[in-house]
Design a protein around this motif. Structure first.
Motif, PDB file in Angstrom:
ATOM      1  N   GLY A  95       2.043   4.769   3.069  1.00  6.12           N
ATOM      2  CA  GLY A  95       1.386   4.794   1.771  1.00  6.12           C
ATOM      3  C   GLY A  95       0.634   5.945   1.647  1.00  6.12           C
ATOM      4  O   GLY A  95       0.417   6.431   0.719  1.00  6.12           O
ATOM      5  N   GLU A  96      -0.146   6.147   2.644  1.00  5.16           N
ATOM      6  CA  GLU A  96      -1.095   7.191   2.731  1.00  5.16           C
ATOM      7  C   GLU A  96      -0.387   8.798   2.893  1.00  5.16           C
ATOM      8  O   GLU A  96      -1.076   9.664   2.661  1.00  5.16           O
ATOM      9  N   SER A 114       2.517  11.828   2.608  1.00  4.68           N
ATOM     10  CA  SER A 114       2.899  12.600   1.555  1.00  4.68           C
ATOM     11  C   SER A 114       4.380  12.157   1.413  1.00  4.68           C
ATOM     12  O   SER A 114       5.172  11.770   2.282  1.00  4.68           O
ATOM     13  N   SER A 132      -8.754   2.261   3.396  1.00  5.75           N
ATOM     14  CA  SER A 132      -7.634   2.783   2.914  1.00  5.75           C
ATOM     15  C   SER A 132      -7.433   1.912   1.598  1.00  5.75           C
ATOM     16  O   SER A 132      -6.876   0.606   1.701  1.00  5.75           O
ATOM     17  N   VAL A 163      -4.683   2.315  -0.219  1.00  7.15           N
ATOM     18  CA  VAL A 163      -3.129   1.877  -0.652  1.00  7.15           C
ATOM     19  C   VAL A 163      -3.050   0.509  -0.477  1.00  7.15           C
ATOM     20  O   VAL A 163      -1.964  -0.095  -1.174  1.00  7.15           O
ATOM     21  N   ASP A 220      -4.398  -0.739  -4.421  1.00  6.17           N
ATOM     22  CA  ASP A 220      -4.490   0.269  -5.377  1.00  6.17           C
ATOM     23  C   ASP A 220      -3.232   0.176  -6.140  1.00  6.17           C
ATOM     24  O   ASP A 220      -2.780   1.238  -6.950  1.00  6.17           O
ATOM     25  N   ASN A 231      -0.163   1.269  -4.466  1.00  9.49           N
ATOM     26  CA  ASN A 231       0.285   2.326  -4.065  1.00  9.49           C
ATOM     27  C   ASN A 231       1.794   2.027  -3.708  1.00  9.49           C
ATOM     28  O   ASN A 231       2.166   0.971  -3.231  1.00  9.49           O
ATOM     29  N   PRO A 232       2.917   2.772  -4.375  1.00  8.51           N
ATOM     30  CA  PRO A 232       4.168   2.224  -4.385  1.00  8.51           C
ATOM     31  C   PRO A 232       4.994   2.371  -3.096  1.00  8.51           C
ATOM     32  O   PRO A 232       5.840   1.584  -2.895  1.00  8.51           O
ATOM     33  N   ARG A 233       4.455   3.318  -2.183  1.00  7.79           N
ATOM     34  CA  ARG A 233       5.131   3.376  -0.918  1.00  7.79           C
ATOM     35  C   ARG A 233       4.693   2.498  -0.036  1.00  7.79           C
ATOM     36  O   ARG A 233       5.420   1.809   0.608  1.00  7.79           O
ATOM     37  N   TYR A 234       3.030   1.937  -0.139  1.00  8.46           N
ATOM     38  CA  TYR A 234       2.827   0.897   0.699  1.00  8.46           C
ATOM     39  C   TYR A 234       3.755  -0.501   0.248  1.00  8.46           C
ATOM     40  O   TYR A 234       4.262  -1.321   1.196  1.00  8.46           O
ATOM     41  N   THR A 235       3.803  -0.746  -0.984  1.00  9.63           N
ATOM     42  CA  THR A 235       4.558  -2.018  -1.561  1.00  9.63           C
ATOM     43  C   THR A 235       5.817  -1.807  -1.159  1.00  9.63           C
ATOM     44  O   THR A 235       6.407  -3.072  -0.738  1.00  9.63           O
TER      45      THR A 235
END
Length: 207
Positions: free
Chosen positions: A21-22, A24, A62, A64, A67, A69-73
């Motif tokens: 998530g963090e 790029s 962190s 993510v 907040d 964050n779509p990548r974390y989810t």
């Protein structure tokens, strides 16, 4: 339906999702590996035994996790089969396992990182305000200026000479930046505290 052979433990998944998530969107492996190592280093430095306790207790470290964050989810919800087919998520799992096993540290001892916001918010960025230094030109991926803030600590001693009291001023130490770069990959610059800052101010390396 659960995977038939679930081998991914909760801590590895959480750490992988945070690093993913963090990072790029280009899924730079060095960037993801470095982020995972920093997260484990911070977890250990702050005295936590697992990632879940760390992130629930240190919510601001962190964002993510909370907040949206779509990548974390995406990684937190993905099946192991889906992860295996996705290059970025698969890399994040490998990065998490490496970090948890204290393998190669791509961050070179970093405790902090920054993304593009250090350029877009340069004039008000907290790291810039206290001084940043690039230890290698290749770390300056956003083409920003180094900043300095000179801090000098003096000791004042009273002395009596020929019946007159004078004040003697002695410099104890000085430093002109707080953060030094350690690496940069993808969209992330990695930092640690200037050793002089830590030494002279008795600061913790991670806080």
């Amino acid at each position: 339906m659960k995977d038939k052979k679930a081998t991914l433990d909760a801590q590895t998944r959480r750490l992988a999702a945070m690093a993913y998530g963090e990072s790029s969107p280009d899924n730079n492996a060095d960037e993801i590996f470095a982020l995972a190592s920093v997260l484990v280093r911070q977890r250990d430095a702050r005295g936590y035994s697992d990632m879940s306790t760390f992130v629930s207790s240190e919510r601001s470290f962190s964002f993510v996790v909370s907040d949206g964050n779509p990548r974390y989810t995406q990684l937190m919800k993905a099946t192991e089969a889906q992860i295996e087919k996705d290059r970025g998520m698969k890399t994040a799992i490998a990065a998490a396992r490496n970090a948890l096993a204290y393998g190669q540290d791509k961050s070179n001892g970093a405790y902090f990182w920054d993304g593009a916001d250090i350029k877009s918010h340069y004039s008000t960025h907290p790291k810039v305000a206290v001084g940043i230094k690039f230890t290698d030109p290749s770390h300056n991926i956003y083409d920003i200026k180094e900043s300095t803030k000179l801090v000098i600590k003096y000791k004042f001693t009273k002395k009596k000479v020929a019946g007159k009291i004078t004040i003697e001023k002695t410099e104890l130490y000085r430093y002109d930046h707080v953060y030094e770069s350690t690496a940069a990959y993808g969209g992330t610059i990695f930092w640690k505290f200037n050793p002089d800052y830590v030494k002279f101010t008795h600061s913790k390396e991670y806080l």
